[in-house]
Design a protein around this motif. Structure first.
Motif, mmCIF file in Angstrom:
data_model
loop_
_atom_site.group_PDB
_atom_site.id
_atom_site.type_symbol
_atom_site.label_atom_id
_atom_site.label_comp_id
_atom_site.label_asym_id
_atom_site.label_seq_id
_atom_site.Cartn_x
_atom_site.Cartn_y
_atom_site.Cartn_z
ATOM 1 N N UNK A 1 10.587 17.961 6.549
ATOM 2 C CA UNK A 1 10.403 18.224 7.835
ATOM 3 C C UNK A 1 10.215 19.643 7.907
ATOM 4 N N UNK A 2 10.340 20.332 7.080
ATOM 5 C CA UNK A 2 10.317 21.929 7.441
ATOM 6 C C UNK A 2 8.823 22.350 6.984
ATOM 7 N N UNK A 3 7.970 21.438 6.455
ATOM 8 C CA UNK A 3 6.680 21.763 6.091
ATOM 9 C C UNK A 3 5.620 21.321 7.334
ATOM 10 N N UNK A 4 6.485 20.901 8.210
ATOM 11 C CA UNK A 4 5.565 20.545 9.464
ATOM 12 C C UNK A 4 6.246 21.226 10.910
ATOM 13 N N UNK A 5 5.281 21.514 11.906
ATOM 14 C CA UNK A 5 5.718 21.920 13.102
ATOM 15 C C UNK A 5 7.092 21.295 13.676
ATOM 16 N N UNK A 6 7.976 22.126 13.968
ATOM 17 C CA UNK A 6 9.176 21.281 14.595
ATOM 18 C C UNK A 6 9.258 21.040 16.215
ATOM 19 N N UNK A 7 8.006 21.384 16.861
ATOM 20 C CA UNK A 7 7.970 21.219 18.490
ATOM 21 C C UNK A 7 6.486 20.700 18.705
ATOM 22 N N UNK A 8 6.506 20.105 19.522
ATOM 23 C CA UNK A 8 5.414 19.878 20.333
ATOM 24 C C UNK A 8 5.031 20.549 21.706
ATOM 25 N N UNK A 9 4.068 21.211 21.561
ATOM 26 C CA UNK A 9 3.656 21.981 22.904
ATOM 27 C C UNK A 9 3.732 21.462 24.111
ATOM 28 N N UNK A 10 4.492 21.970 25.055
ATOM 29 C CA UNK A 10 4.708 21.315 26.339
ATOM 30 C C UNK A 10 3.551 20.760 27.244
ATOM 31 N N UNK A 11 2.314 21.465 26.920
ATOM 32 C CA UNK A 11 1.143 20.920 27.655
ATOM 33 C C UNK A 11 0.599 19.648 26.946
ATOM 34 N N UNK A 12 1.109 19.218 25.958
ATOM 35 C CA UNK A 12 0.775 17.933 25.030
ATOM 36 C C UNK A 12 1.461 16.755 25.719
ATOM 37 N N UNK B 1 0.087 9.506 25.795
ATOM 38 C CA UNK B 1 -0.027 8.851 24.634
ATOM 39 C C UNK B 1 -0.066 10.007 23.488
ATOM 40 N N UNK B 2 -0.701 11.140 23.486
ATOM 41 C CA UNK B 2 -1.040 11.921 22.590
ATOM 42 C C UNK B 2 0.307 12.650 22.127
ATOM 43 N N UNK B 3 1.325 12.823 22.949
ATOM 44 C CA UNK B 3 2.531 13.279 22.601
ATOM 45 C C UNK B 3 3.329 12.318 21.804
ATOM 46 N N UNK B 4 3.260 11.072 22.223
ATOM 47 C CA UNK B 4 3.645 9.991 21.675
ATOM 48 C C UNK B 4 3.277 9.853 20.423
ATOM 49 N N UNK B 5 1.756 9.734 20.093
ATOM 50 C CA UNK B 5 1.333 9.667 18.847
ATOM 51 C C UNK B 5 2.082 10.781 17.742
ATOM 52 N N UNK B 6 1.805 11.969 18.422
ATOM 53 C CA UNK B 6 2.147 13.064 17.538
ATOM 54 C C UNK B 6 3.762 13.003 17.037
ATOM 55 N N UNK C 1 0.716 -1.137 -0.059
ATOM 56 C CA UNK C 1 0.066 -0.057 -0.022
ATOM 57 C C UNK C 1 0.718 1.298 -0.082
ATOM 58 N N UNK C 2 0.214 2.459 -0.582
ATOM 59 C CA UNK C 2 1.013 3.590 -0.568
ATOM 60 C C UNK C 2 1.202 4.171 0.862
ATOM 61 N N UNK C 3 2.491 4.755 1.013
ATOM 62 C CA UNK C 3 3.091 5.339 1.774
ATOM 63 C C UNK C 3 3.358 7.102 1.735
ATOM 64 N N UNK C 4 2.955 7.802 3.001
ATOM 65 C CA UNK C 4 3.121 9.120 2.643
ATOM 66 C C UNK C 4 4.500 9.645 3.455
ATOM 67 N N UNK C 5 5.299 8.793 3.272
ATOM 68 C CA UNK C 5 6.612 9.030 4.149
ATOM 69 C C UNK C 5 7.427 10.188 3.107
ATOM 70 N N UNK C 6 8.625 10.296 3.645
ATOM 71 C CA UNK C 6 9.583 11.263 2.667
ATOM 72 C C UNK C 6 9.175 12.795 2.607
ATOM 73 N N UNK C 7 8.299 13.227 3.535
ATOM 74 C CA UNK C 7 7.933 14.515 3.352
ATOM 75 C C UNK C 7 8.957 15.358 4.008
ATOM 76 N N UNK D 1 7.648 11.308 12.643
ATOM 77 C CA UNK D 1 8.814 10.480 12.466
ATOM 78 C C UNK D 1 8.587 9.591 11.163
ATOM 79 N N UNK D 2 7.198 9.150 11.241
ATOM 80 C CA UNK D 2 6.833 8.244 10.132
ATOM 81 C C UNK D 2 6.637 9.213 8.676
#
Length: 332
Positions: free
Chosen positions: A85-96, A99-104, A77-83, A109-110
């Motif tokens: 990283x600059x197109x996505x937020x570089x940090x996770x807010x400290x309040x997260x 498991x939600x932090x783990x998921x993000x 099946x198709x994979x959306x990898x290889x994107x 990374x995927x």
């Protein structure tokens, strides 16, 4: 197809085949003219993650119980990898946290990783199923369009993911689904589709929204009006429908909502639910003729987009029968 691509094919059926699409991997194409409301696929889930956290350990546990053949199929099946990283937020807010932090973190990374992974394939192909999601390898072969000609639904009554045509499709035409909410504007749709790793080039996205002669402009205007109408009626629908029935312009707004969905080609359960609400409001106001017409339309669209075996289809039928009985009583 090369020898390595033998598993990339449609199940045996009379409706469509899988073909290579330049620049898009594979797609599904009609073998013949398909009428509106044709069920072209009913598929069992391959991999199920019942809880909507979708962390690595849950996907791995579901993958580990598959047979070697099923595991190999998953990785076709198709994979959306290889994107980038600059197109996505570089940090996770400290309040997260948790498991939600783990998921993000895991999903980031995927999608930015160099190789397909369990998560990158899952987040590119999964479809909602109950309180979680599942991967359906044949349903996953259908490409996206913001104005699709088919729709998908999890039918818990038969335990299968179904795909129904929502417009007439000519032989040779590609069959498409919408991966995002059809009501959303182009900017929001682009964000939703970004997670899949592609930029949509359908007529609603690729056209010039500033040119009044283009489909993109007309579609954008319709979607904007749908959002306006939804904001005006959403709190008067569902459990508050009787309150809505007392508003003098409520039915008119619902009728406009239905008309614009039809113009946009949205012959899905969303449209069926609008017609059902029109029927219930008219029934409440003793306009049984209008209620009967709307209920019949709701029932027909529900059948065409999800099938008569869908769990709540009988509710639509019950409304039709109840209104017909009231009409018959009035005539006696």
């Amino acid at each position: 197809m090369t020898s390595a691509d033998k598993s990339i094919k449609a199940p045996e059926n009379d409706y469509y085949e899988v073909r290579a699409v330049p620049g898009k991997g594979y797609g599904c194409f009609a073998l013949k003219r398909l009428a509106l409301g044709t069920r072209i696929l009913a598929e069992d889930p391959l991999l199920i993650v019942p809880i909507a956290d979708y962390v690595q350990s849950d996907i791995q546990a579901a993958f580990d119980i598959l047979s070697p053949e099923q595991q190999a199929l998953y990785f076709t099946l198709h994979s959306g990898h290889g994107q980038d990283p600059r197109a996505w937020p570089s940090q996770i807010h400290p309040t997260v946290t948790g498991r939600e932090r783990q998921r993000i973190s895991e999903q980031h990374d995927a999608r930015t990783g160099k190789q397909p992974s369990l998560i990158s394939i899952f987040q590119t192909n999964c479809m909602e199923m109950g309180k979680g999601a599942a991967v359906f390898p044949h349903a996953a072969r259908f490409n996206h369009s913001c104005n699709p000609n088919a729709c998908f639904s999890w039918n818990s009554a038969i335990g299968k993911e179904t795909i129904h045509t929502i417009s007439e499709i000519k032989a040779g035409d590609q069959i498409t689904l919408s991966y995002c909410d059809m009501v959303h504007d182009k900017r929001l749709r682009s964000w939703e589709l970004k997670h899949y790793g592609f930029v949509c080039d359908c007529p609603a996205c690729a056209g010039d929204e500033d040119d009044e002669d283009t489909f993109a402009y007309k579609s954008a205007q319709r979607r904007f009006r749908l959002q306006e109408l939804d904001r005006e009626v959403r709190f008067l629908r569902g459990p508050n429908l009787e309150q809505g029935a007392k508003q003098p312009d409520f039915v008119a707004k619902l009728l406009q909502l239905a008309a614009i969905h039809l113009e946009e080609g949205d012959n899905t359960v969303r449209l069926a639910s609008v017609f059902l609400d029109i029927a219930l409001v008219c029934e409440f106001n003793s306009d049984f003729k209008m209620a009967g017409a709307a209920a019949a339309r709701a029932c027909e669209i529900k059948k065409l987009s999800q099938g008569t075996d869908f769990p709540d289809y009988k509710r639509y039928v019950e409304v039709v029968q109840r209104v017909e009985a009231k009409l018959a009583t009035m005539k006696t």
